[in-house]
Design a protein around this motif. Structure first.
Motif: not given
Length: 590
Positions: A259-277
């Protein structure tokens, strides 16, 4: 004579009347007694402990579960098939569902990982000439340096000799220009600038301690030398990382790779600031599988102009498939409750067509998770009817009849996996429960920090005892935070420091696995490793708390599993309400 004839007639009439009145009732009574004997011969057993057999319904003396009717015959059926009565199905609350293909949107995947330096922008500051380091202007990792900034002073005998050659050549450059240019070029190869060479010529003074300047701007991530160190030409002094861009490295399991391919969009959050994507694209998928973790590294590159993303940060990512044109797929899906997973095999029970309830064990190949369902790649067909509630009970019935089951791959010999359960003998195959643990003296402050980790672990355990996967997720997040607060610098001895580094890595991995899913089956599987390593930590370092090391011989696919508790009473986190009291106290850790 006539009187005797009358007596004989009366006797004959009485015998005939008695036979008519009571002869048939004996048959009725015989039939009634036969039915009664059938009822009296009905045996009751436990779905989780088939060795328990009782003549009447009640509770299992081992785990407290309700007993179910035991089947006594399954003649004429294959090794994978067995029969259950309609009454037994009703009492055990067995539910079945007819499966079919569903057209559902392709769902994304959740991954966990860490921020890492962008290796493409890393630079190693080297010495262009050999010598001895007289002075370091950068004394620790984490310091910010800019291009052209002096990093160190080096005394180099070779450079002193070359400067003397320059001064001599400059006096005769009008008569021998080639010699002068050769000496000058030699100094340029050692990264001396035109201005520096001109200054030496003009002042006619030899520089003994020569400065080394930074080639790039960035943060010192590795310091390789100390003052007084003798270095060779080309030897590394510092590694300088440019953190204006960083890598987001994620671990993807084998079954997720399709289900993973090069170019797939990924939305990332951190534990330090979970509200910022942060949004990025998958730029790299490692071609080599890690055989220890069975994962592949998936990477995205992130801009980091303000330095808010720091290497080592824990992150979460959600991948959305890039091919939106084919965002619909036709899949055969079944509820998660229908699957019994042994670690090597995935098993479901199919109800066969017919008048009597007959079930067949079927091994299936699972695909991706879709909500609370699994995609079926092989083993089932559309319109088949499968067991979706009471699967464990069905499996226990198969074991009782000597049929193939989740824990018995061959029919004929019923292997329940609980032969040593009565008497509760410790038969764990886990290395963690058999190795002796050496106690290590550590500072009291470290023990106090470890105590907070232990308390958070116990909250995760209580959530699993109560069958609450959502609470387990939240408590796992608190556990991760408490692990980050443990100051490993307090461990000054090399042995204790290395041990904690190893345990910390394993604890963090297990806690993250529990945090990212609300599938309680997966959480309990990760809880095995979490318990093993928190137990090692407490046994090795102490945690200012008396705890009980408890053991269930049937958890972890009958290999056995341990957990810690503050209470001596058994409350099993691997089975919860289904088998709350299954286990023993294996040891007490003071």
């Amino acid at each position: 004579m006539k009187k005797y004839i009358i007596y004989i007639g009366i006797l004959t009439t009485g015998l005939i009347s008695g036979w008519l009145l009571f002869g048939n009732s004996s048959n009725v009574e015989e039939n009634h007694n036969h039915e009664t004997s059938q009822t009296e011969n009905q045996q009751w057993t436990c779905s989780m402990h088939p060795q328990i057999m009782q003549p009447e319904p009640g509770d299992c003396p081992i785990c407290g579960m309700d007993l179910i009717p035991a089947e006594t015959s399954a003649d004429g059926l294959t090794a994978n098939e067995f029969k259950m009565s309609t009454n037994a199905l009703a009492l055990a609350n067995i539910e079945t569902t007819v499966i079919g293909f569903n057209t559902t949107p392709k769902e994304g995947l959740f991954l966990v990982g860490k921020i890492k330096e962008n290796e493409k922008t890393n630079a190693i500051q080297t010495a262009h000439f050999g010598g001895r380091i007289e002075k370091l202007f950068v004394n620790s990792t984490g310091e910010m340096v800019t291009k052209g900034q002096p990093l160190a002073l080096i005394y180099s005998p070779e450079l002193v000799t070359a400067q003397k050659e320059l001064l001599t050549a400059s006096e005769i450059k009008n008569s021998d220009v080639s010699l002068y240019n050769a000496v000058k070029n030699k100094l340029k190869l050692w990264k001396l600038s035109e201005n520096q060479i001109h200054k030496i010529e003009k002042s006619k003074t030899i520089i003994t301690n020569f400065p080394v300047y930074a080639n790039v701007t960035g943060v010192v991530s590795t310091k390789m030398v100390e003052e007084g160190t003798y270095i060779k030409e080309g030897q590394g002094l510092f590694t300088i990382a440019n953190l204006t861009t960083v890598w987001a490295n994620f671990d993807a399991y084998e079954k997720q790779l399709s289900s993973i391919q090069l170019g797939d969009e990924i939305r990332i959050t951190t534990n330090a600031n979970p509200n910022k994507e942060f949004k990025a694209k998958i730029s790299f998928i490692d071609p080599i599988l890690n055989t220890l973790t069975r994962t592949v590294t998936v990477r995205a590159e992130l801009n980091n102009p303000k330095g808010t993303l720091k290497p080592g940060m824990f992150i979460k990512g959600f991948i959305t498939p890039s091919n939106t044109k084919n965002n619909q797929q036709k899949t055969l899906i079944i509820p998660k409750s229908a699957v019994l997973w042994t670690g090597e095999r995935s098993v479901v029970y199919v109800k066969k067509e017919g008048l009597e309830p007959v079930f067949e064990m079927r091994e299936v190949t699972l695909g991706n998770e879709i909500g609370n369902s699994y995609e079926i790649l092989d083993g089932l067909y559309e319109q088949e009817e499968i067991v979706t509630n009471g699967t464990f009970t069905i499996d226990a019935a198969a074991q009782l009849q000597g049929k193939k089951s989740m824990m018995n791959t061959k029919s004929g010999n019923v292997i329940t996996g609980h032969e040593n359960h009565i008497g509760m003998q410790e038969t764990s195959n886990l290395e963690e429960t058999t190795n002796s643990i050496e106690q290590i003296n550590v500072p009291l402050k470290f023990q106090q920090q470890l105590h907070e980790v232990l308390l958070a672990y116990l909250q995760v355990k209580d959530a699993l005892v109560n069958d609450n996967s959502n609470v387990a997720q939240k408590e796992a997040s608190i556990l991760l935070k408490n692990l980050q607060l443990v100051d490993m610098k307090l461990l000054t001895e090399n042995k204790s420091h290395k041990l904690w580094m190893t345990l910390l890595n394993k604890l963090t991995t297990s806690a993250k696995e529990i945090e990212i899913t609300n599938d309680i089956k997966a959480q309990r599987n990760s809880f095995i490793s979490l318990s093993n390593n928190i137990t090692k930590s407490v046994e090795s370092f102490g945690a200012n708390q008396k705890v009980y090391k408890q053991f269930c011989p049937m958890a972890n696919s009958d290999k056995g599993a341990i957990w810690l508790s503050l209470n001596e009473n058994i409350e099993n986190p691997y089975y919860g309400e289904m088998m709350l009291k299954c286990g023993v106290v294996q040891a007490t850790i003071e």
